[in-house]
Design a protein around this motif. Structure first.
Motif, PDB file in Angstrom:
ATOM      1  N   CYS A  38       0.823  -1.207   0.000  1.00 31.30           N
ATOM      2  CA  CYS A  38       0.000   0.000   0.000  1.00 31.30           C
ATOM      3  C   CYS A  38       0.859   1.259   0.000  1.00 31.30           C
ATOM      4  O   CYS A  38       2.038   1.251   0.367  1.00 31.30           O
ATOM      5  N   ASN A  39       0.236   2.358  -0.432  1.00 29.23           N
ATOM      6  CA  ASN A  39       0.951   3.640  -0.475  1.00 29.23           C
ATOM      7  C   ASN A  39       1.526   3.997   0.886  1.00 29.23           C
ATOM      8  O   ASN A  39       2.651   4.499   0.991  1.00 29.23           O
ATOM      9  N   SER A  40       0.758   3.748   1.938  1.00 27.95           N
ATOM     10  CA  SER A  40       1.209   4.132   3.277  1.00 27.95           C
ATOM     11  C   SER A  40       2.433   3.342   3.713  1.00 27.95           C
ATOM     12  O   SER A  40       3.382   3.905   4.277  1.00 27.95           O
ATOM     13  N   CYS A  41       2.437   2.032   3.469  1.00 23.86           N
ATOM     14  CA  CYS A  41       3.587   1.218   3.876  1.00 23.86           C
ATOM     15  C   CYS A  41       4.838   1.582   3.087  1.00 23.86           C
ATOM     16  O   CYS A  41       5.947   1.582   3.630  1.00 23.86           O
ATOM     17  N   ARG A  42       4.687   1.876   1.805  1.00 25.00           N
ATOM     18  CA  ARG A  42       5.858   2.275   1.017  1.00 25.00           C
ATOM     19  C   ARG A  42       6.455   3.572   1.541  1.00 25.00           C
ATOM     20  O   ARG A  42       7.678   3.721   1.644  1.00 25.00           O
ATOM     21  N   HIS A  43       5.596   4.500   1.899  1.00 24.58           N
ATOM     22  CA  HIS A  43       6.101   5.786   2.398  1.00 24.58           C
ATOM     23  C   HIS A  43       6.519   5.714   3.862  1.00 24.58           C
ATOM     24  O   HIS A  43       7.237   6.599   4.337  1.00 24.58           O
ATOM     25  N   LEU A  44       6.110   4.665   4.560  1.00 28.05           N
ATOM     26  CA  LEU A  44       6.556   4.455   5.940  1.00 28.05           C
ATOM     27  C   LEU A  44       7.963   3.859   5.982  1.00 28.05           C
ATOM     28  O   LEU A  44       8.806   4.291   6.773  1.00 28.05           O
ATOM     29  N   THR A  45       8.216   2.866   5.134  1.00 27.83           N
ATOM     30  CA  THR A  45       9.512   2.178   5.169  1.00 27.83           C
ATOM     31  C   THR A  45      10.544   2.807   4.241  1.00 27.83           C
ATOM     32  O   THR A  45      11.744   2.734   4.500  1.00 27.83           O
ATOM     33  N   GLY A  46      10.075   3.394   3.128  1.00 24.21           N
ATOM     34  CA  GLY A  46      10.995   3.879   2.097  1.00 24.21           C
ATOM     35  C   GLY A  46      11.287   2.817   1.067  1.00 24.21           C
ATOM     36  O   GLY A  46      11.911   3.085   0.041  1.00 24.21           O
ATOM     37  N   SER A  47      10.853   1.574   1.312  1.00 22.28           N
ATOM     38  CA  SER A  47      11.020   0.508   0.349  1.00 22.28           C
ATOM     39  C   SER A  47       9.725   0.324  -0.434  1.00 22.28           C
ATOM     40  O   SER A  47       8.781   1.109  -0.288  1.00 22.28           O
ATOM     41  N   LEU A  48       9.640  -0.715  -1.274  1.00 24.12           N
ATOM     42  CA  LEU A  48       8.458  -0.914  -2.106  1.00 24.12           C
ATOM     43  C   LEU A  48       7.342  -1.656  -1.388  1.00 24.12           C
ATOM     44  O   LEU A  48       6.273  -1.861  -1.959  1.00 24.12           O
ATOM     45  N   PHE A  49       7.568  -2.043  -0.135  1.00 26.50           N
ATOM     46  CA  PHE A  49       6.558  -2.790   0.613  1.00 26.50           C
ATOM     47  C   PHE A  49       6.978  -2.850   2.072  1.00 26.50           C
ATOM     48  O   PHE A  49       8.079  -2.432   2.445  1.00 26.50           O
ATOM     49  N   SER A  50       6.099  -3.396   2.880  1.00 25.65           N
ATOM     50  CA  SER A  50       6.454  -3.775   4.249  1.00 25.65           C
ATOM     51  C   SER A  50       6.033  -5.227   4.446  1.00 25.65           C
ATOM     52  O   SER A  50       5.147  -5.727   3.752  1.00 25.65           O
ATOM     53  N   THR A  51       6.682  -5.901   5.370  1.00 27.62           N
ATOM     54  CA  THR A  51       6.333  -7.299   5.684  1.00 27.62           C
ATOM     55  C   THR A  51       6.342  -7.486   7.189  1.00 27.62           C
ATOM     56  O   THR A  51       7.311  -7.114   7.856  1.00 27.62           O
ATOM     57  N   ASP A  52       5.262  -8.062   7.706  1.00 27.39           N
ATOM     58  CA  ASP A  52       5.254  -8.359   9.141  1.00 27.39           C
ATOM     59  C   ASP A  52       4.619  -9.711   9.396  1.00 27.39           C
ATOM     60  O   ASP A  52       3.862 -10.233   8.572  1.00 27.39           O
ATOM     61  N   VAL A  53       4.973 -10.269  10.534  1.00 26.84           N
ATOM     62  CA  VAL A  53       4.382 -11.513  11.010  1.00 26.84           C
ATOM     63  C   VAL A  53       3.904 -11.292  12.440  1.00 26.84           C
ATOM     64  O   VAL A  53       4.387 -10.383  13.128  1.00 26.84           O
ATOM     65  N   PRO A  54       2.953 -12.090  12.904  1.00 27.03           N
ATOM     66  CA  PRO A  54       2.510 -11.940  14.295  1.00 27.03           C
ATOM     67  C   PRO A  54       3.659 -12.250  15.260  1.00 27.03           C
ATOM     68  O   PRO A  54       4.387 -13.221  15.079  1.00 27.03           O
ATOM     69  N   TRP A  55       3.801 -11.403  16.267  1.00 24.46           N
ATOM     70  CA  TRP A  55       4.801 -11.652  17.305  1.00 24.46           C
ATOM     71  C   TRP A  55       4.184 -12.579  18.341  1.00 24.46           C
ATOM     72  O   TRP A  55       3.209 -12.214  19.010  1.00 24.46           O
ATOM     73  N   PRO A  56       4.707 -13.790  18.474  1.00 29.18           N
ATOM     74  CA  PRO A  56       4.073 -14.799  19.329  1.00 29.18           C
ATOM     75  C   PRO A  56       3.945 -14.334  20.782  1.00 29.18           C
ATOM     76  O   PRO A  56       4.797 -13.608  21.311  1.00 29.18           O
ATOM     77  N   GLY A  57       2.877 -14.768  21.394  1.00 25.10           N
ATOM     78  CA  GLY A  57       2.672 -14.477  22.806  1.00 25.10           C
ATOM     79  C   GLY A  57       1.756 -13.287  23.039  1.00 25.10           C
ATOM     80  O   GLY A  57       1.291 -12.630  22.118  1.00 25.10           O
ATOM     81  N   SER A  58       1.522 -13.026  24.276  1.00 28.07           N
ATOM     82  CA  SER A  58       0.616 -11.948  24.672  1.00 28.07           C
ATOM     83  C   SER A  58       1.283 -10.587  24.493  1.00 28.07           C
ATOM     84  O   SER A  58       2.452 -10.402  24.866  1.00 28.07           O
ATOM     85  N   PRO A  59       0.563  -9.596  23.944  1.00 29.49           N
ATOM     86  CA  PRO A  59       1.142  -8.258  23.822  1.00 29.49           C
ATOM     87  C   PRO A  59       1.465  -7.627  25.170  1.00 29.49           C
ATOM     88  O   PRO A  59       2.323  -6.738  25.254  1.00 29.49           O
ATOM     89  N   SER A  60       0.817  -8.093  26.224  1.00 31.31           N
ATOM     90  CA  SER A  60       1.087  -7.532  27.551  1.00 31.31           C
ATOM     91  C   SER A  60       2.493  -7.874  28.037  1.00 31.31           C
ATOM     92  O   SER A  60       3.005  -7.242  28.974  1.00 31.31           O
ATOM     93  N   ASN A  61       3.123  -8.863  27.394  1.00 24.86           N
ATOM     94  CA  ASN A  61       4.478  -9.251  27.789  1.00 24.86           C
ATOM     95  C   ASN A  61       5.560  -8.495  27.032  1.00 24.86           C
ATOM     96  O   ASN A  61       6.749  -8.735  27.238  1.00 24.86           O
ATOM     97  N   VAL A  62       5.147  -7.584  26.156  1.00 24.97           N
ATOM     98  CA  VAL A  62       6.104  -6.829  25.327  1.00 24.97           C
ATOM     99  C   VAL A  62       6.173  -5.398  25.843  1.00 24.97           C
ATOM    100  O   VAL A  62       5.173  -4.674  25.825  1.00 24.97           O
ATOM    101  N   ASP A  63       7.343  -4.986  26.274  1.00 24.66           N
ATOM    102  CA  ASP A  63       7.541  -3.634  26.800  1.00 24.66           C
ATOM    103  C   ASP A  63       7.933  -2.695  25.659  1.00 24.66           C
ATOM    104  O   ASP A  63       9.047  -2.754  25.139  1.00 24.66           O
ATOM    105  N   LEU A  64       7.008  -1.835  25.275  1.00 22.90           N
ATOM    106  CA  LEU A  64       7.237  -0.901  24.166  1.00 22.90           C
ATOM    107  C   LEU A  64       7.608   0.495  24.651  1.00 22.90           C
ATOM    108  O   LEU A  64       7.748   1.412  23.842  1.00 22.90           O
ATOM    109  N   ARG A 330       7.256   1.633  -9.013  1.00 22.77           N
ATOM    110  CA  ARG A 330       8.620   1.445  -9.514  1.00 22.77           C
ATOM    111  C   ARG A 330       9.155   2.685 -10.216  1.00 22.77           C
ATOM    112  O   ARG A 330      10.342   2.742 -10.532  1.00 22.77           O
ATOM    113  N   ALA A 331       8.282   3.637 -10.513  1.00 24.83           N
ATOM    114  CA  ALA A 331       8.690   4.895 -11.153  1.00 24.83           C
ATOM    115  C   ALA A 331       9.538   4.642 -12.396  1.00 24.83           C
ATOM    116  O   ALA A 331      10.590   5.252 -12.586  1.00 24.83           O
ATOM    117  N   GLU A 332       9.065   3.728 -13.265  1.00 21.42           N
ATOM    118  CA  GLU A 332       9.849   3.355 -14.438  1.00 21.42           C
ATOM    119  C   GLU A 332      10.095   4.527 -15.383  1.00 21.42           C
ATOM    120  O   GLU A 332      11.029   4.499 -16.184  1.00 21.42           O
TER     121      GLU A 332
END
Length: 376
Positions: A38-64, A330-332
């Protein structure tokens, strides 16, 4: 009690100020990844895409708490390192029990296959297919990954679930190698808009052959573009394969009407501008990933912008995902791609990314040859 073998997962930023670890049963690997174009992910990363996977476990165990936060949308927050720019995790503020998503570029390159690209979403935003054209068979199993115009049908979001056919987009709709798009300049813009400049075409069209710099194609005078597989680029962006183009700083300007200044003509001037927190630089910041390298990024949304090195005082690598070209992601009309080339791919050897790189190089070469594009 289960005695199944556990596999440790580690994600960290480029400067290693932030590291996250967890464990999963070996049988749950590889983790399914959404590859978003999507346009937003390209402009967020600077690359042509973003890729993510679920981070296993409860989000309450992740200190952000130590990470910077950017509101990507009403439903998603991006948590990134404010020092080196690495986007590490997505969180869901409207659903605190939902698993976080981890950017796959931040995962260590283990021999065990950690990630399997399961689906391409929002490919329609690219107009030209973006990087999905060489990521159809990325997993090494011969299976084609489905591409969706938006995403699979979802009543909550109202998406149609339209799957794109194999021959989308039609080759006749692409700018192609020889032609140029009508505009003389394109916008360089991060997701939040805090970084906003313009890239202009290479001006010396009278030059030919060896008169041209290495980063300008000799036939079309377009800037060359390529992918990088190095550890530093993937960590700073959170993307496993990063797309760069190359240009002299002299071909970049401030946005029309936004500033009467001349854009810095060399990296020393650029560094001075940012160090002085000059308003014309917007939210641009840099991290010195080595003594002679500065990686410029948006301090608000984390987008990678420039790569600068002392040995090339007037030249920068520019993040392709930030370009807003009329003919697609790709801005060909502006760029001549090194299809099938991935620099620093040795960084992937011995780990799960090695097969990804092999698949992308093969498929990009085949796609170039099928289109009749020459090597640059």
């Amino acid at each position: 009690m289960s005695t199944e073998e556990q596999v440790n997962l580690t994600a960290h930023c480029l400067c290693r100020k932030h590291t996250f670890t967890t464990s999963v049963p070996r049988s749950s690997l590889p983790l399914p990844a959404y590859l978003c174009h999507c346009n937003s992910c390209r402009h967020l990363t600077g690359s042509l895409f973003s890729t993510d996977v679920p981070w296993p476990g409860s989000p309450s165990n992740v200190d952000l708490s130590g990470l910077s936060v950017y509101k990507f949308s009403d439903k998603l927050l991006v948590h990134f390192c404010g020092t080196c720019s690495t986007p590490l995790l997505f969180s869901h503020p409207q659903d605190p029990n939902a698993q976080h998503g981890v950017f796959t570029g931040t995962l260590t390159n283990e021999a065990q296959k950690l990630v399997n690209i399961a689906i391409h979403i929002y490919v329609g935003d690219t107009v030209d297919g973006g990087a999905s054209m060489w990521l159809r068979h990325p997993n090494g199993d011969g299976k084609e990954v489905k591409r969706f115009k938006e995403r699979p049908g979802d009543a909550e979001t109202g998406t149609s679930g339209e799957e794109l056919p194999h021959d989308w987009p039609s080759p006749s709709s692409l700018t192609g190698f020889d032609k140029k798009s009508p505009e003389d300049s394109v916008s360089i813009k991060c997701k939040c808009g805090g970084v906003h400049f313009r890239l202009h075409r290479y001006p010396h069209t009278d030059k030919t052959g060896d008169q041209l710099p290495w980063f300008v194609d000799r036939t079309t005078h377009k800037y060359k573009a390529a992918q990088c597989g190095c550890d530093s680029c993937r960590l700073s962006s959170g993307v496993d394969l990063f797309s760069w183009t190359f240009c002299d700083l002299a071909q970049i300007s401030f946005v029309d009407g936004a500033d009467t200044k001349t854009f810095p003509k060399n990296k020393a001037e650029l560094k001075t501008l940012v160090d002085a927190k000059d308003p014309s630089a917007g939210t641009l910041k840099y991290y010195a990933s080595s003594p002679d390298v500065q990686r410029y990024f948006c301090s608000s949304c984390s987008a990678s912008v420039f790569y600068a090195v002392d040995s090339r005082p007037n030249l920068v690598d520019l993040a392709v995902g930030l370009l807003e070209a009329s003919d697609g992601a790709r801005a060909e009309g502006f760029l001549a791609w090194w299809f099938g080339r991935i620099s620093h791919r040795d960084d992937t050897k011995g780990g799960w990314r090695e097969k990804l790189v092999e698949c992308v190089m093969k498929e990009a070469t085949e796609w170039r040859e099928a289109r009749g594009y020459p090597e640059v």
